[in-house]
Motif scaffolding. Structure first.
Motif, PDB file in Angstrom:
ATOM      1  N   ALA A 180       0.826  -1.210   0.000  1.00  0.00           N
ATOM      2  CA  ALA A 180       0.000   0.000   0.000  1.00  0.00           C
ATOM      3  C   ALA A 180       0.859   1.257   0.000  1.00  0.00           C
ATOM      4  O   ALA A 180       0.566   2.225  -0.714  1.00  0.00           O
ATOM      5  N   GLN A 181       1.932   1.225   0.769  1.00  0.00           N
ATOM      6  CA  GLN A 181       2.778   2.414   0.880  1.00  0.00           C
ATOM      7  C   GLN A 181       3.499   2.730  -0.428  1.00  0.00           C
ATOM      8  O   GLN A 181       3.532   3.881  -0.871  1.00  0.00           O
ATOM      9  N   VAL A 182       4.109   1.717  -1.046  1.00  0.00           N
ATOM     10  CA  VAL A 182       4.918   1.984  -2.242  1.00  0.00           C
ATOM     11  C   VAL A 182       4.059   2.273  -3.469  1.00  0.00           C
ATOM     12  O   VAL A 182       4.535   2.882  -4.435  1.00  0.00           O
ATOM     13  N   VAL A 345       3.873  13.877  -6.835  1.00  0.00           N
ATOM     14  CA  VAL A 345       3.673  12.478  -6.455  1.00  0.00           C
ATOM     15  C   VAL A 345       3.420  12.391  -4.959  1.00  0.00           C
ATOM     16  O   VAL A 345       3.772  13.289  -4.189  1.00  0.00           O
ATOM     17  N   SER A 346       2.807  11.269  -4.545  1.00  0.00           N
ATOM     18  CA  SER A 346       2.449  11.113  -3.128  1.00  0.00           C
ATOM     19  C   SER A 346       3.683  10.993  -2.237  1.00  0.00           C
ATOM     20  O   SER A 346       3.611  11.252  -1.034  1.00  0.00           O
ATOM     21  N   GLY A 347       4.822  10.604  -2.817  1.00  0.00           N
ATOM     22  CA  GLY A 347       6.031  10.433  -2.029  1.00  0.00           C
ATOM     23  C   GLY A 347       6.585  11.710  -1.441  1.00  0.00           C
ATOM     24  O   GLY A 347       7.468  11.664  -0.573  1.00  0.00           O
ATOM     25  N   ASN A 348       6.086  12.857  -1.881  1.00  0.00           N
ATOM     26  CA  ASN A 348       6.555  14.124  -1.315  1.00  0.00           C
ATOM     27  C   ASN A 348       6.135  14.280   0.147  1.00  0.00           C
ATOM     28  O   ASN A 348       6.723  15.056   0.886  1.00  0.00           O
ATOM     29  N   ILE A 349       5.079  13.560   0.517  1.00  0.00           N
ATOM     30  CA  ILE A 349       4.540  13.659   1.876  1.00  0.00           C
ATOM     31  C   ILE A 349       4.800  12.347   2.613  1.00  0.00           C
ATOM     32  O   ILE A 349       4.607  11.264   2.058  1.00  0.00           O
ATOM     33  N   ALA A 405      13.660   0.784  -3.709  1.00  0.00           N
ATOM     34  CA  ALA A 405      12.332   0.902  -4.315  1.00  0.00           C
ATOM     35  C   ALA A 405      11.879   2.353  -4.390  1.00  0.00           C
ATOM     36  O   ALA A 405      11.310   2.796  -5.396  1.00  0.00           O
ATOM     37  N   TYR A 406      12.122   3.115  -3.335  1.00  0.00           N
ATOM     38  CA  TYR A 406      11.711   4.520  -3.325  1.00  0.00           C
ATOM     39  C   TYR A 406      12.475   5.335  -4.370  1.00  0.00           C
ATOM     40  O   TYR A 406      11.909   6.204  -5.042  1.00  0.00           O
ATOM     41  N   VAL A 407      13.767   5.065  -4.509  1.00  0.00           N
ATOM     42  CA  VAL A 407      14.557   5.777  -5.522  1.00  0.00           C
ATOM     43  C   VAL A 407      14.028   5.450  -6.913  1.00  0.00           C
ATOM     44  O   VAL A 407      13.864   6.345  -7.760  1.00  0.00           O
TER      45      VAL A 407
END
Length: 537
Positions: A180-182, A345-349, A405-407
């Motif tokens: 869910a997170q990634v 993108v959602s990853g900013n938060i 994965a995040y990168v």
């Protein structure tokens, strides 16, 4: 702001996607061919991902490093926060001897080795998967079966095959939480769909276990308790994943499966001498002998009862609202990323759910467990620190894989690969479980496979016009079937059964079942994408 590009290399999507696969290829080759330790392979893969992100995809160095730190932070909290506290509870029960009490209570249900395989390998193994995961169920189940007199090879094979249906919700739901997170998908959505896929495996696996233990005779004579076990497990896993909590899915399912076997009169019939002689070809030990008081038995079950109660109370609307109030959401520093369409993108938060996360609830259950089992405060803390030390390499592996994965996700590498493979169109529904299966077969972890391929599945689904929730969930559901053939699990099984150097022999025995069940899962996902769409929430 860094804006992702789909085809940064000469405007070629194929060439860009090929470059984007370098981090994944590095990890898979180092794990599968070089047989490098997972934490080292993860760190090297992370370095390659950073290099590709900066040099080929044009991501600023600061933002690439910041994205890696964010992934590492998520790997520590809430992922390993859950795993550490869950395994800590298991260590407390071992320290006080209540783990032995628990397994003796299971062993007394029946002297029929086929029933014992269901209770120990499938139900108790699922309980261990729910709490610990990371190979613990295979090791513990194998040791217990060998102690009963199973041959080491048969015990290892049964434990490996049994470790399937509960994997997606193992370690208090860690794989689906990571998925869910990634992917940015709601946890309730992916949990619900996985909870409509893996329970179908639960209907088959117990029948397969009695077949492995005693061939056609075992299936003919014990199909009723095996089916009852599978149905009870599957129904409770479905209900918990869809309507209660992903973290409780395996605990409730394991206890329901065991209860179904125990309550069936057929299960308590004494085993015939020829059955024992045929199945129990190893050397039984005395480790399961001994009598236990009713109070000790109650205390042995108390940790699992506490977890169920605490997680159930946490789902009550007023309590849930109170716990959610302690969540901290903030803009991640030095990170400002937009997708190819120019949208942030959602990853900013980043979000830190201090109280509502499963790890904190398990920590509370662990503290209460220590009180019930009368473990001194100093020893309780010592066991927690010992758990961290035991998991140090697993922690480093998860942190490095999540950072990688995040990168890949933030730099656009995953989006580029997903856009390319979306060319498979409707065939993606068939291929999605295979990708997850491959990821787990190599990495040994459904959590890692979800981190590596989850975002890729979502991108491909969007491009192909398929359900992103379905394909992301299929990654996890297909992945559980790669667990039995992963080098990590094969090595653990061999070590537990004292079968030094026989990983290849075990692989040959379990590979056909892994592929066969994978094909079933592929067909389920294809059906859910078409004529079985009514199965989806």
């Amino acid at each position: 702001m860094f804006v992702q590009e789909l085809a940064p290399l000469a405007g070629s999507l194929a060439l860009s996607a090929l470059a984007a696969t370098l981090p994944l290829a590095t990890v898979l080759v180092l794990l599968g061919a070089v047989r490098m330790k997972a934490h080292l392979a993860g760190l090297i893969g992370l370095a390659v991902a950073l290099l590709v992100a900066v040099v080929l995809f044009g991501m600023p160095v600061g933002q690439a490093l910041s994205g890696a730190v964010q992934g590492a932070a998520f790997g520590l909290f809430p992922i390993m926060w859950i795993v550490v506290n869950a395994l800590w509870i298991y260590r407390l029960t071992v320290r006080t001897g209540h783990f032995d009490v628990l397994r003796r209570s299971f062993g007394r249900v029946s002297d029929d080795p086929r029933i014992q395989a269901l209770i120990i390998a499938f139900c108790f193994g699922a309980l261990m998967e729910a709490l610990a995961g990371f190979g613990a169920p295979v090791a513990i189940s194998t040791v217990m079966l060998v102690a009963l007199g199973f041959s080491p090879v048969k015990a290892a094979v049964v434990a490996l095959v049994a470790n399937t249906a509960p994997v997606a919700f193992g370690a208090m739901g860690t794989p689906v939480v990571t998925l869910a997170q990634v992917t940015g998908l709601p946890l309730e959505s992916v949990s619900s769909i996985v909870g409509r896929q893996t329970p179908l495996l639960a209907l088959v696996v117990p029948l397969l276990l009695v077949l492995l233990v005693d061939g056609r005779r075992g299936l003919r004579e014990t199909w009723a308790p095996a089916l009852a076990c599978g149905v009870a497990f599957g129904v409770v896993q479905f209900l918990a994943a869809n309507y209660v909590s992903a973290q409780l899915a395996d605990i409730g399912a394991a206890l329901a499966g065991a209860a179904a076997v125990v309550l069936l009169p057929h299960s308590r019939k004494p085993a015939r001498a020829e059955v024992k002689a045929s199945v129990l070809t190893g050397a039984a030990t005395e480790t399961l002998d001994g009598s236990d008081s009713r109070a000790d038995i109650v205390r042995a079950y108390t940790p699992y009862a506490l977890i169920i109660v605490i997680f159930s109370v946490a789902q009550l609307p007023p309590v849930k609202k109170l716990l959610d109030g302690a969540t901290w959401k903030f803009d991640w520093p030095a990170l400002d990323v937009a997708n190819a369409a120019g949208k942030p993108v959602s990853g900013n938060i980043f979000s830190i759910p201090f109280l509502s996360t499963g790890g904190t609830l398990v920590l509370l259950a662990g503290v209460l467990t220590a009180i019930v089992l009368k473990v001194a405060g100093r020893d309780t803390v010592r066991e927690w620190l010992a758990t961290v030390h035991e998991l140090r390499f697993a922690i480093l592996t998860v942190v490095s894989v999540l950072a990688l994965a995040y990168v890949m996700n933030l730099s656009g590498q995953a989006t580029t690969i997903g856009t390319l493979i979306a060319g498979a169109g409707a065939g993606l529904a068939f291929l999605s479980p295979i990708l997850g299966w491959f990821g787990v077969a190599v990495s040994g972890s459904d959590t890692s496979a979800n981190a590596l391929f989850g975002a890729l599945q979502v991108t491909a689904a969007h491009q192909a016009g398929l359900s992103a929730d379905l394909l992301a969930s299929a990654n996890s559901s297909g992945g559980v079937l790669g667990k039995m053939i992963s080098p990590q699990n094969l090595t653990i099984a061999c070590a537990a059964a004292q079968l030094t150097g026989q990983e290849g022999n075990l692989l040959r025995k379990v590979l056909p079942w892994s592929i066969g069940l994978l094909l079933v899962m592929c067909l389920i996902v294809v059906g859910q994408s078409t004529f079985l769409s009514w199965m989806l929430p």
